[in-house]
Design a protein around this motif. Structure first.
Motif, PDB file in Angstrom:
ATOM      1  N   UNK A  33       0.867  -1.354   0.024  1.00 15.95           N
ATOM      2  CA  UNK A  33       0.042   0.063   0.106  1.00 15.95           C
ATOM      3  C   UNK A  33       0.839   1.392   0.186  1.00 15.95           C
ATOM      4  N   UNK A  34       0.284   2.238  -0.419  1.00 15.69           N
ATOM      5  CA  UNK A  34       1.033   3.579  -0.423  1.00 15.69           C
ATOM      6  C   UNK A  34       0.805   4.154   0.907  1.00 15.69           C
ATOM      7  N   UNK A  35       1.699   5.220   1.206  1.00  8.95           N
ATOM      8  CA  UNK A  35       1.503   6.025   2.356  1.00  8.95           C
ATOM      9  C   UNK A  35       0.049   6.550   2.479  1.00  8.95           C
ATOM     10  N   UNK A  36      -0.487   6.752   3.602  1.00 10.35           N
ATOM     11  CA  UNK A  36      -2.023   7.262   3.654  1.00 10.35           C
ATOM     12  C   UNK A  36      -1.903   8.500   3.456  1.00 10.35           C
ATOM     13  N   UNK A  37      -3.020   9.076   2.648  1.00  3.86           N
ATOM     14  CA  UNK A  37      -3.087  10.645   2.308  1.00  3.86           C
ATOM     15  C   UNK A  37      -3.512  11.339   3.578  1.00  3.86           C
ATOM     16  N   UNK A  38      -3.711  12.606   3.551  1.00  2.00           N
ATOM     17  CA  UNK A  38      -4.006  13.306   4.642  1.00  2.00           C
ATOM     18  C   UNK A  38      -5.591  12.987   5.059  1.00  2.00           C
ATOM     19  N   UNK A  39      -5.937  13.114   6.250  1.00  2.00           N
ATOM     20  CA  UNK A  39      -7.174  12.876   6.796  1.00  2.00           C
ATOM     21  C   UNK A  39      -8.309  13.939   6.236  1.00  2.00           C
ATOM     22  N   UNK A  40      -9.426  13.441   5.979  1.00  2.77           N
ATOM     23  CA  UNK A  40     -10.669  14.443   5.712  1.00  2.77           C
ATOM     24  C   UNK A  40     -11.813  14.018   6.382  1.00  2.77           C
ATOM     25  N   UNK A  41     -12.179  15.069   7.023  1.00  7.78           N
ATOM     26  CA  UNK A  41     -13.530  14.604   7.845  1.00  7.78           C
ATOM     27  C   UNK A  41     -14.813  15.424   7.409  1.00  7.78           C
ATOM     28  N   UNK A  42     -15.730  14.431   7.033  1.00  7.82           N
ATOM     29  CA  UNK A  42     -16.904  15.061   6.257  1.00  7.82           C
ATOM     30  C   UNK A  42     -17.895  15.512   7.336  1.00  7.82           C
TER      31      UNK A  42
END
Length: 1094
Positions: A626-635
Motif C-alpha cells: 500500500x501507498x503511504x496514507x493520504x491526509x485525513x478528511x472529516x466529512x
C-alpha cells in the motif's frame, strides 16, 4: 633527415625561427631504375596577430532601429574563430532578431531596451596557437520613447543619433548581402555557405529556394536561425541561382545569389605501374578533370619529358604515353602532373622492363581450412615477366579447373564459391610464361559448421528468483569450440550470482539490473555463431506515492497519485482503500477500483467519517504494497441514509414480542447520537402505532401481548442531525405456545412387509397456537420380552401434510404408532395409538455353514438358521456341484431339506474331489439369500499307499519326470494355440455330443466329462467370483441388511415427498445364484494342470 627513411624533421624549438623554414618542399627518391618525386609540400608558420587599436564611440539609438556591431578580426593563419561575449565571459544570447554573421559581425534586425549594455566584446580564437584575442568593448544604449522625452533632445539634432530611421514598424531590408544580386564561388567537395541577414520591424523570417531546381535533401542544412544555408560536398550540379526571401507582416524582399562551383584537378584515371618484358607494348594513361580543365605535364625521373633523351619506343599523345617494342633500357619512373589555378595532382608510375621466369610467392603446402557451404580462397601469389598464365589442378591426376564451378582471379587466387565436404583435397597452382614454369601445392580441409542446436529462450521471471539459459552447441569433431556468454554485448558481470554449468547459464537472486539480452557465442578457429534471448525481470509494482486530495465536497473528493515503477509488467488497475479513524481506526476497507491508466479518481463519501486513503497497484504478478496514507478528511454530519436491516418480530414467551434488527455500524451512522425509533401495532386491530426511542442496541421486548398474534413492526434510525427515511413495515408474531389438539382419524395402510402408509386429519389452525412446522410420527416394534425399553423411531413431515410413508419396517412384526402436530414451541398431544402388523418376507441367509467329517465318498454339512427369518421357515434348498482339477464347475445338484434340520450328510460322492455348496432358506414369501462353502472328500488309503510304494522306485521317478515334462510342453503348446484363437480337443469332443448341456461324470477315475455351456466360446472358462472362498474355519456369516430410515425422509430419520410417499427404492441385496454351467474359479494354466496330474 630521419635515418632509414625519407622523412624530413624540422625542430623549430631549437633550430631557429619558424618563419625561416617557410617555403615549398618536394621529396625525390632515386635509384638505378629511376627517380620518383612527391607532391609539393607548403610550409607556413601560424599567425595570431593582435587587433589594431581603435577608439570605439558609444552607440545610442532608438528602440526598434537596426544595428550592426563590426568585429573586423585580424587576419591570422589559419583564420580565427569568432564569438561575442561580455566581461563575465558569458556568450551573448542570439535569436532570430540578434545573430552573428559569417564575417563575425553582430547583426540586430531591431533593437530593444534590454539590448543596452557596455560590454559587447568580439573574441577571436586561434586554435593552432591556442590563443584568444579580444576587441575593445562596444557600448550600446537603446532609448525608449519615455527616455527620449526625458533627455535633452532639444539640444540635439536627429543626425547625432545612430541612424535617422524611425522606430515605427517597417518592411524588411537586407543588412547583408547588399543589393538584390550577388555571386559566390566554391570549390568542388567543399561546404557551400550562403548568408542573408535582414532588418525590419517586426523581425523578418528568412526562407531559401533554388531557381529551376530543388535543394538536395540529404546535404542541405540551415544554420543561424535559417539565415545561413549550407550544402555539403558540393559538385558542379549545385551551381545555379539561390534566392533568399525575407518576410514580415509589412512586406517581402528577395536576394539572388549566383553560385558557381569550380574544381581543382581530380583523377579520372591515375597512371599505374607497368611491368613489361622486352619487345612488349604498353600504355600509361593520366586522365584528370577540373574546372577549368587541368593541364597535363609528363616528367621522367623528375625531369620534364621534353628535355629528356629521345626514346624511339615511347610516344606522347596528350595524357597518354604509348610504349612499343620496349627494351630493358626503357625502364624509368614517369610522373604525371595535372594542374589548374585551384590546385594540382601528381602521380608516379614505374615502367619496369623485365625478363623473368615465373615465381610463385605463396608458401608450399599451405593448409587452408574453411567451413562447409562457405567460399574457399586458395592463394597463388606469383611474379614473372612476361605475365605468367595461371592454371589450377585438383589431386595428382586431375584436369585443369574451369570457371564453370570455380572462380579464377587475376592475382592467381582460386575461389571455390561454395565449399563442400568433397572439396577437401590437394590443389596445384601452375604458373607459365615463355621463360619457364612454376608450380605449388596447397591443401584444403572443409569442416562442418558450428551450430547452436538448443538456443536460449526468452524468459520472464520474478525478482529474487532463479533463471537459466541453455545453449547446446554442435561442431566439427576436429575443432574445439569456446562458448562464452555476453550480457548486452558485454562480458558477464563479475558476480557470484552468475554461473556457467556446462551448457547452461544460471542467474540466481535475479534483480532489475539483470534485465537485458543474453547472448551465447560459440567460437572456433574458423567460425562463430551466436544466439540471444531477452530476460525480463518482473515483480509486483512499486507502491504509488504523492497522494493528494482536491475538490473536497461534503460527499465527494478527488484523489490523485503518482504510480510507482511497474517493474516490467504493466499496471492493470489501482485499488483504493479507506480508513475511518473515528469509528474503526486501523481497519482498511475497499473504496473503489480504477484502470491502470488512471491516476485520479472521484470518490463518493459518507457523512461524519474521518477518511484516510491509500492506493495499491496491481499487475499480472500481484498487488503492490500500500501507498503511504493520504491526509485525513472529516466529512460533515448528516441524518442517516439507511435504516436497520434484518428487522424481525418473534416472541420468546407466549405473552411477549421480541423485536430485533441489525444495527447500523459507525460508518453508516452519518453523525453522532445514533438511536432507533421502534414502532409496533396489531395487524388486525385498529390500534395506533406504539413507538419508543432506544439507544444504539439491537433488540426491544414488548410484554403483555396475546399469544401468537400478528404485529406490524418498523424500526427507524435517527441521530443528532435528524431521522433516516421512513422505514419499511415488517410482519411479526407474538410468542407461540404448545398446540392444544392431537391429529384425529389416524389409520394405517400396510403396503408390503417393510413399508406402511399413515393417514391423519389436520389439526385446526387456531388450536396450533404458533407456526405450523409439520406432523411427527412416533412408531415402535412391539416386543414381548422388554416392554419398558421400547426403541421408538420418529419421522417428521413438514408443512400441512396429512399422510406419510414408514419405510424400513421388519417383516412379520407388530408395530404401534401415534401422530403429533409440531409448531415453533414444540409438540402437541399424541393421537391414540394405532397397531398394525407386517406380513412375512424372504429370510436372510443362514447364519453359518460348515462341513464336518469328510470321508472318501461323503461330507456332512452343519448350519445355523437365518438370524432374520422374516417369517416361518418352510424348508431349506441345498445346491452343490463338483470342481475338477482345472477348477471348472460340474453339474449342479438341487436338494430340498426340511425346515427343522440343521445338519445333512451327502453320500456317494467322488473321492478326492472338491465340491461347492449353496444353502438358502424358504418362507411363505419365497427363497432367501444363500451362503456358500467349499469342501473336499478324502483320498483312498490303499491307493495312496501303492502310490507311495511306486514313488520310491527310481525308474518311476524318472518316468514321471519325463511324462511331466512332456505334458508341460503339450500344455504350453495348447495354451499358445488357444490364445491365438484355436480350440482345445475338449471343444471338438463337445461338438460331437448330441446333448450340449451336461455330460455324464466318469466314475472310474474321479474326473468329470467335458462340459460346454450354451454361452459363447469367450465364456468357456469363467473364473470364480473373487472372494467366493470361505474363511479358514469354513464358516460364512450372513450379510446384514442395510435398510435405514435415512434413505426415506427428513427430520430425524428420513425424507419424503410432499405427498408423504417414500423417496428411492427399497430392496434387499441377494447373492448371485450359482452357475448352471461350466464355470471355473480361475483361468486355466499349465502349472495348475501339472500340479493336479502329479
Amino acid at each position: 633527415m630521419k635515418a632509414g627513411s625519407g622523412t624530413l624533421i624540422i625542430n623549430i624549438m631549437s633550430e631557429g625561427k619558424a618563419e625561416s623554414y617557410e617555403g615549398v618542399y618536394q621529396c625525390t627518391a632515386r635509384n638505378e631504375r629511376g627517380a620518383a618525386i612527391s607532391n609539393n609540400i607548403v610550409v607556413r608558420p601560424s599567425r595570431s596577430p593582435l587587433w589594431t587599436k581603435e577608439k570605439l564611440e558609444p552607440i545610442t539609438l532608438r528602440n526598434g532601429q537596426s544595428l550592426v556591431l563590426p568585429c573586423r578580426p585580424p587576419i591570422g593563419l589559419p583564420p580565427a574563430i569568432i564569438f561575442w561575449m561580455d566581461n563575465s565571459f558569458q556568450r551573448l544570447p542570439q535569436s532570430e532578431r540578434v545573430s552573428q554573421g559569417l564575417n563575425g559581425d553582430l547583426y540586430f534586425s531591431n533593437v530593444l531596451p534590454e539590448d543596452t549594455r557596455e560590454d559587447y566584446i568580439c573574441y577571436a580564437r586561434f586554435n593552432h596557437t591556442q590563443t584568444i584575442q579580444q576587441k575593445q568593448p562596444i557600448s550600446v544604449k537603446v532609448l525608449s520613447v519615455d527616455e527620449l522625452n526625458d533627455t535633452i533632445a532639444a539640444n540635439l539634432s536627429d543626425t547625432e543619433f545612430y541612424g535617422a530611421k524611425s522606430s515605427r514598424e517597417r518592411p524588411p531590408t537586407f543588412l547583408t548581402p547588399e543589393g538584390s544580386k550577388s555571386t559566390k564561388e566554391e570549390l568542388r567537395g567543399n561546404v557551400l555557405s550562403l548568408e542573408c541577414i535582414a532588418e525590419g520591424l517586426p523581425t523578418p523570417i528568412i526562407y531559401w529556394t533554388k531557381e529551376d531546381g530543388i535543394l538536395p535533401p540529404n546535404r542541405t542544412f540551415y544554420r543561424n536561425f535559417k539565415k545561413t544555408l549550407q550544402i555539403t560536398q558540393v559538385s558542379e550540379a549545385d551551381s545555379g541561382n539561390y534566392q533568399c526571401i525575407a518576410k514580415n507582416t509589412l512586406g517581402t524582399i528577395h536576394h539572388t545569389i549566383s553560385v558557381t562551383v569550380k574544381a581543382a584537378p581530380y583523377w579520372i584515371m591515375a597512371p599505374q605501374n607497368l611491368v613489361l618484358s622486352p619487345g612488349e607494348n604498353g600504355t600509361l594513361i593520366c586522365s584528370a578533370n577540373g574546372d577549368p580543365k587541368p593541364r597535363i605535364n609528363w616528367l621522367m625521373n623528375g625531369v620534364p619529358i621534353e628535355i629528356t633523351p629521345d626514346d624511339p619506343s615511347r610516344k606522347i599523345d596528350g595524357d597518354i604515353i604509348i610504349f612499343s617494342n620496349v627494351q630493358e633500357r626503357s625502364s624509368a619512373v614517369y610522373q604525371c602532373n595535372a594542374s589548374n589555378e585551384y590546385g594540382y595532382l601528381l602521380a608516379n608510375a614505374f615502367v619496369n622492363v623485365l625478363a623473368e621466369p615465373p615465381r610463385i610467392l605463396t608458401p608450399e603446402n599451405t593448409l587452408y581450412q574453411v567451413i562447409a557451404n562457405r567460399p574457399a580462397m586458395l592463394d597463388c601469389a606469383f611474379f614473372g615477366s612476361p605475365l605468367p598464365t595461371i592454371e589450377w589442378f585438383k589431386g595428382a591426376k586431375g584436369s585443369a579447373l574451369h570457371e564453370d564451378i570455380y572462380v579464377l582471379h587475376e592475382n592467381g587466387t582460386l575461389e571455390i564459391p561454395v565449399a563442400q565436404k568433397d572439396s577437401t583435397g590437394t590443389y596445384t597452382c601452375v604458373a607459365r610464361n615463355k621463360l619457364g614454369m612454376a608450380k605449388n601445392e596447397v591443401h584444403l580441409e572443409v569442416k562442418d559448421p558450428t551450430r547452436i542446436i538448443k538456443q536460449p529462450e526468452y524468459a520472464v521471471v520474478q525478482r529474487g528468483s532463479t533463471v537459466s539459459f541453455e545453449c547446446k552447441v554442435k561442431h566439427d569433431h576436429t575443432l574445439v569450440p569456446t562458448v562464452t556468454w555476453l550480457k548486452d554485448n558485454n562480458e558477464l558481470p563479475n558476480d557470484e550470482r552468475f554461473s556457467v554449468d556446462g551448457d547452461q547459464l544460471v542467474v540466481t537472486d535475479v534483480g532489475d539490473h539483470d534485465s537485458g539480452t543474453y547472448t551465447c557465442v560459440a567460437n572456433t578457429t574458423l567460425d562463430m555463431v551466436s544466439a540471444s534471448a531477452v530476460l525480463s525481470v518482473v515483480d509486483v509494482p512499486n507502491p504509488p506515492f504523492d497522494l493528494e486530495l482536491t475538490d473536497q465536497q461534503d460527499k465527494s473528493v478527488q484523489l490523485s497519485w503518482t504510480p510507482g515503477d511497474d517493474n516490467n509488467s504493466p499496471i492493470t488497475k489501482f485499488i483504493i482503500e479507506y480508513e475511518d479513524a473515528m469509528h474503526e481506526a486501523g481497519l482498511w476497507h475497499h473504496q473503489a477500483e480504477v484502470s491502470g491508466t488512471q491516476t485520479t479518481a472521484e470518490l463518493k463519501l459518507s457523512p461524519f467519517v474521518n477518511y484516510s486513503f491509500r492506493v495499491l497497484a496491481v499487475n499480472s504478478i500481484g498487488r503492490s504494497l500500500p501507498s503511504e496514507a493520504s491526509e485525513q478528511y472529516l466529512t460533515k454530519a448528516a441524518e442517516p441514509d439507511n435504516n436497520p436491516t434484518a428487522v424481525e418480530g418473534l416472541g420468546s414467551e407466549p405473552d411477549n414480542l421480541v423485536i430485533t434488527w441489525k444495527p447500523l455500524n459507525g460508518f453508516e451512522s452519518n453523525g453522532p447520537g445514533l438511536q432507533y425509533k421502534v414502532s409496533w401495532r396489531q395487524k388486525d386491530g385498529d390500534d395506533e402505532w406504539t413507538s419508543v426511542v432506544v439507544a444504539n442496541v439491537s433488540k426491544y421486548i414488548v410484554s403483555g401481548t396475546p399469544t401468537f398474534v400478528p404485529y406490524l413492526i418498523k424500526v427507524q434510525a435517527l441521530n443528532d442531525v435528524g431521522f433516516a427515511p421512513e422505514p419499511a413495515v415488517v410482519l411479526g408474531h407474538s410468542g407461540e405456545d404448545l398446540p392444544m389438539v392431537a391429529p384425529g382419524n389416524v389409520h394405517v395402510n400396510v403396503v408390503n412387509s417393510t413399508l406402511a402408509e399413515v393417514h391423519w386429519d389436520p389439526v385446526p389452525l387456531k388450536s396450533i397456537r404458533g407456526h405450523l412446522q409439520g406432523y411427527r410420527i412416533y412408531y415402535w416394534k412391539a416386543s414381548q420380552r422388554n416392554r419398558r425399553h421400547l426403541e421408538k423411531k420418529i419421522l417428521t413431515f413438514q408443512g400441512s401434510k396429512t399422510h406419510g410413508m414408514l419405510p424400513g419396517l421388519e417383516p412379520f412384526s407388530h408395530y404401534t404408532l401415534n401422530v403429533r402436530v409440531v409448531n415453533g414451541k414444540g409438540e402437541g398431544p399424541a393421537s391414540p395409538d394405532r397397531v398394525f402388523h407386517t406380513p412375512e418376507g424372504v429370510p436372510s441367509a443362514p447364519s453359518s455353514l460348515k462341513i464336518v467329517n469328510p470321508t472318501l465318498d461323503s461330507l456332512t454339512l452343519e448350519w445355523d438358521p437365518p438370524s432374520h427369518p422374516n417369517g416361518i421357515l418352510t424348508e431349506y434348498t441345498l445346491k452343490y456341484q463338483p470342481i475338477n482339477s482345472t477348477h471348472e464347475l460340474g453339474p449342479l445338484v438341487d436338494l430340498k431339506i426340511p425346515a427343522n434340520k440343521t445338519r445333512w450328510t451327502l453320500k456317494n460322492l467322488n473321492f478326492s474331489t472338491r465340491y461347492k455348496f449353496y444353502l438358502s432358506a424358504h418362507t411363505a414369501a419365497g427363497l432367501g439369500s444363500q451362503i456358500t462353502e467349499e469342501a473336499m472328500t478324502t483320498v483312498d488309503e490303499a491307493m495312496a499307499s501303492r502310490q507311495v510304494d511306486i514313488a520310491t522306485q527310481g525308474w518311476f521317478i524318472g518316468l514321471m519326470c519325463a511324462v511331466a515334462l512332456l505334458i508341460l510342453i503339450l500344455l504350453i503348446v495348447c495354451f499358445i494355440r488357444r490364445n491365438k484363437g484355436g480350440k482345445y480337443p475338449v471343444k471338438e469332443k463337445e461338438d460331437a455330443h448330441a446333448d450340449p448341456e451336461i455330460q455324464p461324470m466318469k466314475e472310474d477315475d474321479g474326473t468329470f466329462g467335458e462340459y460346454r455351456s450354451l454361452e459363447s466360446d469367450a465364456e468357456d472358462h469363467k473364473p470364480l467370483k473373487k472372494g467366493s472362498r470361505t474363511p479358514s474355519d469354513r464358516t460364512v456369516k450372513k450379510e446384514d441388511s442395510d435398510d435405514s430410515l435415512v434413505d426415506y425422509g427428513e427430520g430425524v430419520n428420513g425424507q419424503f415427498n410432499e405427498d408423504g410417499s417414500f423417496i428411492g427404492q427399497y430392496s434387499g441385496k441377494k447373492e448371485k445364484e450359482p452357475a448352471e454351467g461350466n464355470e471355473s474359479s480361475e483361468a486355466p494354466s499349465p502349472v495348475n494342470a501339472m500340479n493336479s496330474f502329479v
